[in-house]
Design a protein around this motif. Structure first.
Motif, PDB file in Angstrom:
ATOM      1  N   PRO A  41       0.823  -1.222   0.000  1.00  0.00           N
ATOM      2  CA  PRO A  41       0.000   0.000   0.000  1.00  0.00           C
ATOM      3  C   PRO A  41       0.851   1.263   0.000  1.00  0.00           C
ATOM      4  N   THR A  42       1.355   1.630  -1.150  1.00  0.00           N
ATOM      5  CA  THR A  42       2.160   2.833  -1.279  1.00  0.00           C
ATOM      6  C   THR A  42       1.720   3.622  -2.499  1.00  0.00           C
ATOM      7  N   LEU A  43       2.055   4.891  -2.496  1.00  0.00           N
ATOM      8  CA  LEU A  43       1.801   5.762  -3.642  1.00  0.00           C
ATOM      9  C   LEU A  43       3.083   5.880  -4.467  1.00  0.00           C
ATOM     10  N   PRO A  44       2.951   6.034  -5.794  1.00  0.00           N
ATOM     11  CA  PRO A  44       1.704   6.068  -6.575  1.00  0.00           C
ATOM     12  C   PRO A  44       1.109   4.678  -6.749  1.00  0.00           C
ATOM     13  N   MET A  45      -0.205   4.608  -6.936  1.00  0.00           N
ATOM     14  CA  MET A  45      -0.884   3.340  -7.120  1.00  0.00           C
ATOM     15  C   MET A  45      -0.523   2.757  -8.481  1.00  0.00           C
ATOM     16  N   SER A  46      -0.348   1.445  -8.504  1.00  0.00           N
ATOM     17  CA  SER A  46       0.044   0.774  -9.747  1.00  0.00           C
ATOM     18  C   SER A  46      -1.136   0.460 -10.649  1.00  0.00           C
ATOM     19  N   GLY A  47      -2.357   0.641 -10.163  1.00  0.00           N
ATOM     20  CA  GLY A  47      -3.545   0.357 -10.962  1.00  0.00           C
ATOM     21  C   GLY A  47      -4.725   0.052 -10.063  1.00  0.00           C
ATOM     22  N   LEU A  48      -5.879  -0.156 -10.673  1.00  0.00           N
ATOM     23  CA  LEU A  48      -7.105  -0.464  -9.940  1.00  0.00           C
ATOM     24  C   LEU A  48      -7.491  -1.910 -10.173  1.00  0.00           C
ATOM     25  N   THR A  49      -7.956  -2.567  -9.124  1.00  0.00           N
ATOM     26  CA  THR A  49      -8.369  -3.957  -9.227  1.00  0.00           C
ATOM     27  C   THR A  49      -9.347  -4.280  -8.106  1.00  0.00           C
ATOM     28  N   THR A  50     -10.128  -5.319  -8.332  1.00  0.00           N
ATOM     29  CA  THR A  50     -11.039  -5.817  -7.288  1.00  0.00           C
ATOM     30  C   THR A  50     -10.682  -7.230  -6.860  1.00  0.00           C
ATOM     31  N   ARG A  51      -9.502  -7.692  -7.297  1.00  0.00           N
ATOM     32  CA  ARG A  51      -9.158  -9.092  -7.009  1.00  0.00           C
ATOM     33  C   ARG A  51      -8.935  -9.341  -5.528  1.00  0.00           C
ATOM     34  N   TRP A  52      -8.551  -8.303  -4.766  1.00  0.00           N
ATOM     35  CA  TRP A  52      -8.335  -8.523  -3.337  1.00  0.00           C
ATOM     36  C   TRP A  52      -9.638  -8.850  -2.625  1.00  0.00           C
ATOM     37  N   PHE A  53     -10.745  -8.303  -3.107  1.00  0.00           N
ATOM     38  CA  PHE A  53     -12.042  -8.634  -2.516  1.00  0.00           C
ATOM     39  C   PHE A  53     -12.401 -10.089  -2.787  1.00  0.00           C
ATOM     40  N   HIS A  54     -12.140 -10.547  -3.998  1.00  0.00           N
ATOM     41  CA  HIS A  54     -12.421 -11.949  -4.337  1.00  0.00           C
ATOM     42  C   HIS A  54     -11.549 -12.877  -3.487  1.00  0.00           C
ATOM     43  N   GLN A  55     -10.272 -12.538  -3.351  1.00  0.00           N
ATOM     44  CA  GLN A  55      -9.388 -13.386  -2.549  1.00  0.00           C
ATOM     45  C   GLN A  55      -9.774 -13.358  -1.080  1.00  0.00           C
TER      46      GLN A  55
END
Length: 295
Positions: A41-55
């Motif tokens: 969890p650092t800036l800048p963000m590398s992209g957007l994803t929702t895979r952490w919610f699925h995992q």
């Protein structure tokens, strides 16, 4: 004097918004990083994803701990609110030093450190030849949530007009019927608030659960503390944290809407031109209790 007053108002406004930012900026940051594509969890963000919610929801240990904490918090909230009603009714009948003494004892868990209370509860469980169980966790959470229930219910109970209960008793109602049909409906907003506060208090508690929860059955705060030291699980923990924040906001909105709806129903009773209580449709309401017929 006006310049001093303006400076004071400006300083107070700056302090207020700084305090609001201190409270809510971490929550916003947590929600932002829950959709970060990187495991760090650092800036800048590398992209957007929702895979952490699925995992996260595919992690059986995590979801089980979360559900376990929700169930414990719900049961502890019900127990604490129920005991809070009984304690408040008892406190309402006390006066003088007796009231101060009993109230001080009931509110003692607010000032006793939870770690000390957890050690004491663990010793008590061992002295009665029992093992740490989830039931002990529920009872421990009920103890620490009871003062919050009393502080919410007792002021509302004191604000009620005692003449309403007396009128119900004069019309032939029993004490239980007066409590059920008169007092409890008027206490509904306070009971909802008490339930929410007790639920959050139990769900967030760590010390008592860490001492009394059996091995292999951690609550969510215990699982979160252990997982925070595992970098691989950190994105999943952040994702679940974002879900809990969204659920908390939804709970607050629903509770506030329910409270206002309940107050409108309690206060919005129509009154007929003759001064008699009327229902929402304008018809004269029948009395709830009938007087006993003369023999």
């Amino acid at each position: 004097m006006k310049s001093v007053s303006r400076l004071g108002s400006l300083g107070l406004g700056i302090y207020f918004w700084a305090f609001v930012a201190f409270l809510f900026v971490p929550l916003v940051v947590l929600v932002i990083f829950s959709v970060n594509d990187s495991t760090i969890p650092t800036l800048p963000m590398s992209g957007l994803t929702t895979r952490w919610f699925h995992q996260a929801f595919s992690n059986g240990e995590l979801t089980t701990a979360l559900i376990r904490s929700v169930v414990i918090a719900f049961v502890a909230g019900l127990l604490a609110t129920g005991f809070g009603i009984m304690a408040s009714l008892g406190l309402l009948a006390l006066r003088g030093r007796g009231l101060s003494l009993v109230l001080a004892v009931l509110l003692l868990p607010l000032v006793v450190p939870y770690i000390c209370l957890a050690v004491g509860l663990l010793i008590l469980v061992q002295e009665v030849s029992a093992q740490p169980t989830l039931v002990a966790v529920v009872l421990g959470h009920s103890v620490i949530a009871l003062p919050f229930a009393i502080l919410v219910i007792l002021p509302r109970l004191r604000s009620l007009d005692p003449a309403m209960n007396e009128a119900a008793l004069d019309l032939g109602a029993s004490s239980f019927a007066a409590l059920r049909y008169i007092t409890l409906p008027l206490l509904t907003p306070a009971l909802v608030s008490s339930m929410i506060i007790c639920f959050v208090t139990s769900f967030d508690e760590f010390a008592i659960a860490s001492f009394l929860a059996p091995s292999g059955q951690p609550t969510y705060p215990i699982f979160l503390y252990a997982s925070a030291r595992t970098p691989a699980l950190l994105p999943e923990v952040i994702a679940i944290g974002a879900v809990i924040i969204a659920g908390s906001l939804l709970l607050v909105v629903l509770a506030e809407g329910g409270r206002r709806w309940a107050e409108r129903r309690l206060v919005g009773a129509n009154v007929s031109p003759a001064g008699e209580l009327a229902g929402p449709d304008g018809e004269i309401a029948e009395p709830v209790f009938a007087t006993a017929e003369p023999s």
